[in-house]
Design a protein around this motif. Structure first.
Motif, PDB file in Angstrom:
ATOM      1  N   ASN A 187       0.818  -1.208   0.000  1.00 12.80           N
ATOM      2  CA  ASN A 187       0.000   0.000   0.000  1.00 12.80           C
ATOM      3  C   ASN A 187       0.856   1.265   0.000  1.00 12.80           C
ATOM      4  N   GLN A 188       2.013   1.210   0.651  1.00  7.32           N
ATOM      5  CA  GLN A 188       2.936   2.340   0.606  1.00  7.32           C
ATOM      6  C   GLN A 188       3.485   2.523  -0.810  1.00  7.32           C
ATOM      7  N   MET A 189       3.778   1.420  -1.454  1.00 10.70           N
ATOM      8  CA  MET A 189       4.261   1.469  -2.840  1.00 10.70           C
ATOM      9  C   MET A 189       3.226   2.109  -3.758  1.00 10.70           C
ATOM     10  N   PHE A 190       1.956   1.795  -3.538  1.00 12.94           N
ATOM     11  CA  PHE A 190       0.895   2.303  -4.400  1.00 12.94           C
ATOM     12  C   PHE A 190       0.762   3.822  -4.320  1.00 12.94           C
ATOM     13  N   LYS A 191       1.330   4.412  -3.299  1.00 11.65           N
ATOM     14  CA  LYS A 191       1.195   5.859  -3.087  1.00 11.65           C
ATOM     15  C   LYS A 191       2.539   6.579  -3.235  1.00 11.65           C
ATOM     16  N   LEU A 192       3.484   5.949  -3.900  1.00 13.83           N
ATOM     17  CA  LEU A 192       4.835   6.500  -4.006  1.00 13.83           C
ATOM     18  C   LEU A 192       4.944   7.415  -5.237  1.00 13.83           C
ATOM     19  N   ASN A 193       4.112   8.443  -5.271  1.00 11.14           N
ATOM     20  CA  ASN A 193       4.027   9.302  -6.452  1.00 11.14           C
ATOM     21  C   ASN A 193       5.318  10.053  -6.749  1.00 11.14           C
ATOM     22  N   ASN A 194       6.111  10.336  -5.753  1.00 12.70           N
ATOM     23  CA  ASN A 194       7.348  11.084  -5.981  1.00 12.70           C
ATOM     24  C   ASN A 194       8.417  10.248  -6.688  1.00 12.70           C
ATOM     25  N   TYR A 195       8.218   8.935  -6.729  1.00  8.66           N
ATOM     26  CA  TYR A 195       9.246   8.058  -7.285  1.00  8.66           C
ATOM     27  C   TYR A 195       8.741   7.194  -8.448  1.00  8.66           C
ATOM     28  N   LEU A 196       7.476   6.782  -8.398  1.00 14.16           N
ATOM     29  CA  LEU A 196       6.928   5.923  -9.439  1.00 14.16           C
ATOM     30  C   LEU A 196       6.069   6.732 -10.396  1.00 14.16           C
ATOM     31  N   ASP A 197       6.232   6.484 -11.681  1.00  9.39           N
ATOM     32  CA  ASP A 197       5.438   7.190 -12.689  1.00  9.39           C
ATOM     33  C   ASP A 197       4.174   6.439 -13.064  1.00  9.39           C
ATOM     34  N   VAL A 198       4.177   5.125 -12.936  1.00 15.91           N
ATOM     35  CA  VAL A 198       2.997   4.337 -13.256  1.00 15.91           C
ATOM     36  C   VAL A 198       3.094   2.991 -12.542  1.00 15.91           C
ATOM     37  N   LEU A 199       1.948   2.419 -12.204  1.00 15.63           N
ATOM     38  CA  LEU A 199       1.857   1.064 -11.659  1.00 15.63           C
ATOM     39  C   LEU A 199       1.176   0.170 -12.683  1.00 15.63           C
ATOM     40  N   ILE A 200       1.686  -1.051 -12.823  1.00 17.05           N
ATOM     41  CA  ILE A 200       1.055  -2.031 -13.701  1.00 17.05           C
ATOM     42  C   ILE A 200       0.791  -3.290 -12.884  1.00 17.05           C
ATOM     43  N   PRO A 201      -0.462  -3.555 -12.522  1.00 14.50           N
ATOM     44  CA  PRO A 201      -0.789  -4.802 -11.812  1.00 14.50           C
ATOM     45  C   PRO A 201      -1.020  -5.920 -12.810  1.00 14.50           C
ATOM     46  N   ARG A 202      -0.548  -7.105 -12.494  1.00 11.91           N
ATOM     47  CA  ARG A 202      -0.734  -8.250 -13.387  1.00 11.91           C
ATOM     48  C   ARG A 202      -1.027  -9.477 -12.537  1.00 11.91           C
ATOM     49  N   GLY A 203      -2.250  -9.959 -12.607  1.00 15.52           N
ATOM     50  CA  GLY A 203      -2.625 -11.112 -11.794  1.00 15.52           C
ATOM     51  C   GLY A 203      -4.123 -11.287 -11.767  1.00 15.52           C
ATOM     52  N   GLY A 204      -4.627 -11.823 -10.664  1.00 20.71           N
ATOM     53  CA  GLY A 204      -6.050 -12.088 -10.516  1.00 20.71           C
ATOM     54  C   GLY A 204      -6.847 -10.833 -10.234  1.00 20.71           C
ATOM     55  N   ALA A 205      -8.171 -11.001 -10.231  1.00 16.48           N
ATOM     56  CA  ALA A 205      -9.065  -9.858 -10.064  1.00 16.48           C
ATOM     57  C   ALA A 205      -8.840  -9.136  -8.742  1.00 16.48           C
ATOM     58  N   SER A 206      -8.615  -9.884  -7.654  1.00 13.28           N
ATOM     59  CA  SER A 206      -8.452  -9.247  -6.346  1.00 13.28           C
ATOM     60  C   SER A 206      -7.198  -8.389  -6.286  1.00 13.28           C
ATOM     61  N   LEU A 207      -6.108  -8.870  -6.890  1.00 17.93           N
ATOM     62  CA  LEU A 207      -4.871  -8.086  -6.925  1.00 17.93           C
ATOM     63  C   LEU A 207      -5.083  -6.801  -7.719  1.00 17.93           C
ATOM     64  N   ILE A 208      -5.657  -6.928  -8.903  1.00 16.45           N
ATOM     65  CA  ILE A 208      -5.843  -5.766  -9.766  1.00 16.45           C
ATOM     66  C   ILE A 208      -6.741  -4.736  -9.095  1.00 16.45           C
ATOM     67  N   GLN A 209      -7.843  -5.184  -8.498  1.00 20.50           N
ATOM     68  CA  GLN A 209      -8.743  -4.248  -7.837  1.00 20.50           C
ATOM     69  C   GLN A 209      -8.091  -3.593  -6.624  1.00 20.50           C
ATOM     70  N   SER A 210      -7.255  -4.335  -5.913  1.00 20.83           N
ATOM     71  CA  SER A 210      -6.548  -3.765  -4.773  1.00 20.83           C
ATOM     72  C   SER A 210      -5.668  -2.600  -5.201  1.00 20.83           C
ATOM     73  N   VAL A 211      -4.958  -2.782  -6.322  1.00 27.33           N
ATOM     74  CA  VAL A 211      -4.095  -1.710  -6.828  1.00 27.33           C
ATOM     75  C   VAL A 211      -4.937  -0.525  -7.278  1.00 27.33           C
ATOM     76  N   ILE A 212      -5.988  -0.780  -8.055  1.00 27.42           N
ATOM     77  CA  ILE A 212      -6.816   0.300  -8.592  1.00 27.42           C
ATOM     78  C   ILE A 212      -7.451   1.115  -7.464  1.00 27.42           C
ATOM     79  N   GLN A 213      -7.938   0.427  -6.448  1.00 23.83           N
ATOM     80  CA  GLN A 213      -8.672   1.101  -5.376  1.00 23.83           C
ATOM     81  C   GLN A 213      -7.771   1.826  -4.382  1.00 23.83           C
TER      82      GLN A 213
END
Length: 413
Positions: A187-213
């Protein structure tokens, strides 16, 4: 300082160097990675076996074990993917548009790296190398966050790649593995806007929705594959059977395997198709009409129509026409890959115009939704969204653009 922040800072620094490298320099680095993976093959397979043993102890399903498993053959396929990426045109610096305004300003739009990409994925060690090779070729640094079930494999693969980069123009820090697989750190990684330009989730529905939400970093969404094949009344018998068998059984645990087959009620070869599937070890879950006619077809429930089985299980249903098939796909599909087997061009045209999915097929297996099969080398994922990129994502999908404006002293009045 936390592991996440330390590695994110290294990536940010490395991305500046990486973005300025030539195609030849990046290809040289990728060639070193491919050679190193071959040289360290036995050790990588030993580390993968640790994950397999732990996965079996922890009761992972056969489908997940299959995704996790590395073999000598699969590792060589991964290496082949790296070599294919080397041969692909470098999108960085490509001029996509160029024009001159009436005031004399000359404007170019060129492709540039995204910067630092965060990959979040499950038990697929091949993604570790696929993502790294594609990101590096497109001038991006990459933070890899795999699942705990593949930790030994991922650590080995990243170690080998980083060691290879120490003797190349690309900084070894351009690839980082987040070894802390806790949800809190994710969850900290998902909010690392100062360092990451984009996130790409690849996996099952629960993983993808967790990243999106949970992400504040922009997300390039990939999707699960509840894929369908519609067999039209005019479909050729053997072609239809071969396509369905390949789509379901060639590798059931992947997202482009078919999960539901819709059969025109007047197609005369339904029995042959279902018997062939049954004889190939596929469990069939069907509607009332099929259950009444075939003892080996089990009654489908509502959830079966929306399930991505990732296993030798297939939902089957009779439909009256192409429009009913499309209605079913609209209701239950995940906008991944959908196919029609038909000799009726009008129905094919209706299917292609109406079905909303990243990839549509006529008389071909859904298993071709794959970066390598599309000629992209490896793939970063399969996007089912509509913005920026859709379908198998290769090098161009992980670049963006910027405009260069050339003047001769113009000022705006």
């Amino acid at each position: 300082m936390s592991e996440l922040l330390t590695k994110a800072q290294r990536l940010k620094t490395a991305s500046k160097t990486l973005a300025a490298l030539s195609t030849n320099e990046k290809n040289e680095a990728l060639a070193r990675i491919a050679d190193a993976l071959i040289e360290q093959k036995e050790w990588i397979l030993q580390e993968n076996e640790k994950d397999i043993s732990l996965g079996k102890e922890n009761g992972l399903s056969p489908a997940l074990i299959d995704r996790l498993q590395l073999t000598s053959e699969r590792l060589m396929q991964i290496v082949d993917g790296v070599h294919q990426v080397i041969t692909l045109p470098d999108p960085v610096g490509e001029i996509t548009e160029e024009w001159t305004r009436p005031n004399g300003l000359r404007i170019q739009t060129i492709r540039v790296p995204l910067g630092v990409i965060g990959m979040v994925y499950e038990a697929r060690p091949n993604v570790t190398v696929d993502a790294a090779s594609l990101c590096l070729k497109a001038g991006n640094a990459v933070l890899l966050r795999g699942s705990s079930s593949a930790l030994h494999s991922n650590k080995a693969l990243v170690h080998v790649m980083q060691q290879a980069l120490t003797h190349s123009p690309i900084p070894a820090d351009a690839i980082q593995l987040l070894e802390d697989t806790s949800r809190e750190t994710a969850n900290q990684m998902f909010k690392l806007n100062n360092y990451l330009d984009v996130l790409i989730p690849r996996g099952g529905a629960s993983l993808i929705q967790s990243v999106i939400q949970n992400a504040t970093v922009p997300v390039l969404e990939t999707g699960v594959g509840n894929c369908h094949i519609f067999i039209d009344e005019s479909a050729q018998k053997q072609m239809a059977i071969d396509i369905v068998i390949n789509s379901k059984t060639q590798r059931p645990s992947v997202c482009n395997a078919v999960e539901t087959v819709l059969i025109h009620e007047n197609w005369p070869y339904t029995q042959e198709l279902l018997e062939t599937l049954h004889n190939n070890g596929v469990e069939l879950r069907g509607d009332h009409a099929l259950v009444s006619s075939y003892s080996f077809v089990h009654q489908a429930t509502e959830i079966d129509w929306s399930t991505e089985y990732l296993a030798p299980i297939l939902a089957v249903k009779l439909v009256k026409n192409v429009k009913e098939a499309i209605h079913h796909i609209d209701r239950y599909g995940t906008k991944h890959s959908e196919a029609i087997v038909s000799e009726n061009q009008e129905n094919v045209n209706i299917f292609f115009r109406t079905v909303d999915a990243a990839v549509l097929y006529h008389n071909a297996s859904t298993r071709f939704t794959d970066g390598e099969q599309f000629g992209y080398g490896a793939e970063i994922g399969i996007s089912t969204q509509k913005l920026h990129a859709r379908g198998p994502m290769g090098l161009r999908a992980i670049t963006t653009t910027k405009s260069l404006v050339y003047g001769t002293g113009q000022t705006r009045s």
